[in-house]
Each structure stands twice: as C-alpha cells, then as structure tokens.
Design a protein around this motif. Structure first.
Motif, PDB file in Angstrom:
ATOM      1  N   PRO A 225       0.832  -1.205   0.000  1.00 26.20           N
ATOM      2  CA  PRO A 225       0.000   0.000   0.000  1.00 26.20           C
ATOM      3  C   PRO A 225       0.871   1.263   0.000  1.00 26.20           C
ATOM      4  O   PRO A 225       1.859   1.351   0.726  1.00 26.20           O
ATOM      5  N   GLY A 226       0.510   2.194  -0.859  1.00 22.76           N
ATOM      6  CA  GLY A 226       1.294   3.418  -1.001  1.00 22.76           C
ATOM      7  C   GLY A 226       2.163   3.412  -2.244  1.00 22.76           C
ATOM      8  O   GLY A 226       2.627   4.466  -2.684  1.00 22.76           O
ATOM      9  N   ASP A 227       2.408   2.217  -2.815  1.00 23.57           N
ATOM     10  CA  ASP A 227       3.127   2.161  -4.090  1.00 23.57           C
ATOM     11  C   ASP A 227       2.192   2.656  -5.200  1.00 23.57           C
ATOM     12  O   ASP A 227       1.030   2.997  -4.946  1.00 23.57           O
ATOM     13  N   LEU A 228       2.694   2.685  -6.412  1.00 20.15           N
ATOM     14  CA  LEU A 228       1.946   3.287  -7.517  1.00 20.15           C
ATOM     15  C   LEU A 228       1.596   2.244  -8.579  1.00 20.15           C
ATOM     16  O   LEU A 228       2.344   1.282  -8.796  1.00 20.15           O
ATOM     17  N   VAL A 229       0.477   2.462  -9.217  1.00 22.08           N
ATOM     18  CA  VAL A 229       0.017   1.602 -10.301  1.00 22.08           C
ATOM     19  C   VAL A 229      -0.172   2.505 -11.516  1.00 22.08           C
ATOM     20  O   VAL A 229      -0.854   3.532 -11.432  1.00 22.08           O
ATOM     21  N   THR A 230       0.464   2.139 -12.636  1.00 27.83           N
ATOM     22  CA  THR A 230       0.440   3.033 -13.798  1.00 27.83           C
ATOM     23  C   THR A 230      -0.055   2.324 -15.060  1.00 27.83           C
ATOM     24  O   THR A 230       0.162   1.128 -15.261  1.00 27.83           O
ATOM     25  N   TRP A 231      -0.745   3.096 -15.867  1.00 29.28           N
ATOM     26  CA  TRP A 231      -1.144   2.720 -17.210  1.00 29.28           C
ATOM     27  C   TRP A 231      -0.660   3.838 -18.137  1.00 29.28           C
ATOM     28  O   TRP A 231      -0.337   4.925 -17.650  1.00 29.28           O
ATOM     29  N   PRO A 232      -0.605   3.624 -19.437  1.00 30.74           N
ATOM     30  CA  PRO A 232      -0.206   4.725 -20.324  1.00 30.74           C
ATOM     31  C   PRO A 232      -1.114   5.943 -20.127  1.00 30.74           C
ATOM     32  O   PRO A 232      -2.331   5.859 -20.319  1.00 30.74           O
ATOM     33  N   GLY A 233      -0.552   7.042 -19.645  1.00 31.13           N
ATOM     34  CA  GLY A 233      -1.313   8.277 -19.450  1.00 31.13           C
ATOM     35  C   GLY A 233      -2.120   8.342 -18.173  1.00 31.13           C
ATOM     36  O   GLY A 233      -2.869   9.305 -17.962  1.00 31.13           O
ATOM     37  N   HIS A 234      -1.971   7.350 -17.282  1.00 34.10           N
ATOM     38  CA  HIS A 234      -2.771   7.365 -16.043  1.00 34.10           C
ATOM     39  C   HIS A 234      -1.955   6.745 -14.906  1.00 34.10           C
ATOM     40  O   HIS A 234      -1.116   5.872 -15.129  1.00 34.10           O
ATOM     41  N   ILE A 235      -2.229   7.207 -13.685  1.00 32.36           N
ATOM     42  CA  ILE A 235      -1.514   6.689 -12.519  1.00 32.36           C
ATOM     43  C   ILE A 235      -2.452   6.686 -11.311  1.00 32.36           C
ATOM     44  O   ILE A 235      -3.356   7.524 -11.210  1.00 32.36           O
ATOM     45  N   ALA A 236      -2.240   5.698 -10.427  1.00 30.39           N
ATOM     46  CA  ALA A 236      -3.080   5.552  -9.243  1.00 30.39           C
ATOM     47  C   ALA A 236      -2.224   5.110  -8.062  1.00 30.39           C
ATOM     48  O   ALA A 236      -1.064   4.715  -8.228  1.00 30.39           O
ATOM     49  N   ILE A 237      -2.791   5.174  -6.881  1.00 27.00           N
ATOM     50  CA  ILE A 237      -2.103   4.751  -5.657  1.00 27.00           C
ATOM     51  C   ILE A 237      -2.627   3.384  -5.252  1.00 27.00           C
ATOM     52  O   ILE A 237      -3.863   3.177  -5.153  1.00 27.00           O
TER      53      ILE A 237
END
Length: 269
Positions: A225-237
């Motif tokens: 928890p607290g790491d990042l999840v990314t997609w092309p052009g988008h990012i989430a926690i």
C-alpha cells in the motif's frame, strides 16, 4: 740672406702636420679622439656594467592535495526522488566524488536521480534510482550494512510512510476531477499522487509519465500500500488487496476501485 730657423726646442716632439690639433671634449670632460670615448662616460660617472639579476630561488612544485572523503551515508532510510535534508547532501557529495557534478542542495530531484542511476549502472547494481542498502554500501566503500540504525527501524519508517500516503489518498475520495489540479477543490490523477505523497513528506515529479519513470518497477506481488500503479497516461495509488485510489476522468471524481487491465507497478521505497 735670412736663414730659416731649423732648431727644435729640446725635449719637444712635433708632428709634421701644421699646428697642434686639440682634442675634442665631450660632456663631463671626457676626451674623445675621433669616435673613441676616453675616460668617463657622458654622464660624468664612472662607466659600469649593469649588475646581473639575482637568480630566483628554486621552488618545488606544490604537493598534490587529496580531496577529503565525504562523510559516510549513515541513514537507514532509502533515499529516492523527493527526499530532502542532510542525508541527501551527503549522497550528492558522495556522487560528486564518483564523477557526478551536482549542486549540493539536499534535494533529491531529477539530476540527483539520474546521477544515482549512472552510478548504479557503472557499478553493476540494480538500476532503480533508489539509494537502498546495496547502493549506499557501494558508496560507503563496499559495506552494505546500514550505519546508525536497524532494519526494523527502516521497516517501521516504511510502514508509517505507506499509511500516510494511503490515508491522504482516501481523504480525497469524492474530490472532483480537475485537469491540472492537486488540491481538495479538484485534482487529476498525478495531482492526487502528489497530494498523497506530499502528506508523507515526499516530493514527486508533476506528470504521470515522469512519476512512473522516476520510480522503481516492481511486480504486483512486491507491491505494498502506497506504491503506484500506472497505465499509459494514467496513474493511481495502490491501496492493497487488489485495489487502487485514483482521480478518474471517466467518473469525474477521486474513487477507490479494483485494479483493471495489465498495469505496471512502481515503488519509490
């Protein structure tokens, strides 16, 4: 008939030329015959050669000075993009000792991040831009053991940071989506990430792409928890348990929801 007198005064020699020629005198009384100077110089003083300049004393070249080694990196905290303080200054000095050219300002930003990656690549370390035990040990001369703290203290700090990030992100759930925003009055996906990480005292780049590039790529099984999840052009926690918190343009607000598709996981730990 008058006779010519052919007698000579005793003791006087006469030249056969008529009359005696007087010597010419120059300034100061020096007698000059033709162009030859006899006696003193024109200035009236005795003629002297200029004294030779004294030889300069021999000097040995200054001994080369060896730069004082930088202080050991004594923090158990992992240093990453956004870290600040004296530990980052020590890191920047150590990187400069190894060929970098950084301003020692205590801010782990773009140039320090790039210098860390260059050092890791040159020393066969994992190239992630994060100064953890291995990179810190190499900079300290080969010892990877943390100095001045314990592994449990580092783990505790990491847990606290994770909690702060997730708590801040959850506090923003329901905030309207606003492109370019990063406050509770409105935020976009990277604005939410900056908002949550700032609560944990970590500065990040502003855009989703730069945030993703600045961190270390990890597997989903490694994510906390607290790491990042990314997609092309988008990012989430990453919120844990297969869920993320993100500012969704399609839902027009900040939401907590399940992960979808095949994202990339990134860590700044």
């Amino acid at each position: 008939m008058a006779k010519h007198n052919t007698h000579r005064t005793p003791g006087l020699a006469r030249t056969p030329i008529a009359g005696a020629r007087k010597a010419a005198y120059g300034v100061g009384g020096a007698a000059i015959l033709g162009s030859v100077l006899v006696g003193t110089a024109f200035t009236g003083g005795a003629a002297q050669a200029a004294p030779a300049a004294p030889a300069a004393p021999a000097q040995s070249a200054p001994a080369a000075q060896t730069a004082a080694p930088s202080a050991a990196l004594d923090s158990t905290e992992k240093l990453r993009w956004g870290s600040r303080g004296d530990n980052v200054e020590d890191l920047q000095k150590a990187l400069n000792d190894n060929g970098a050219s950084l301003e020692v300002d205590g801010v782990f930003g773009k140039r320090t991040h790039a210098a860390v990656k260059d050092y890791q690549s040159a020393n066969d370390l994992q190239v992630d831009g994060v100064v953890g035990p291995q990179t810190r040990g190499a900079l300290n001369g080969g010892s990877s053991a943390p100095i001045g703290g314990s592994a449990s203290a580092s783990s505790s700090e990491g847990s606290s940071s994770s909690s702060s990030i997730v708590d801040a992100a959850r506090s923003a759930v329901g905030t309207p989506y606003s492109w370019g925003g990063s406050s509770l009055s409105g935020m976009d996906c990277s604005g939410l990430v900056n908002f949550a990480y700032e609560a944990a005292g970590i500065d990040l780049p502003r855009t989703s792409g730069a945030i993703a590039d600045g961190g270390r790529t990890i597997s989903q099984s490694e994510a906390r928890p607290g790491d990042l999840v990314t997609w092309p052009g988008h990012i989430a926690i990453y919120a844990g348990n297969g869920k993320v918190i993100d500012a969704s343009s399609s839902k027009q607000r900040v939401v907590e929801r399940s992960i979808w598709g095949n994202p990339t996981f990134v860590s700044y730990r």
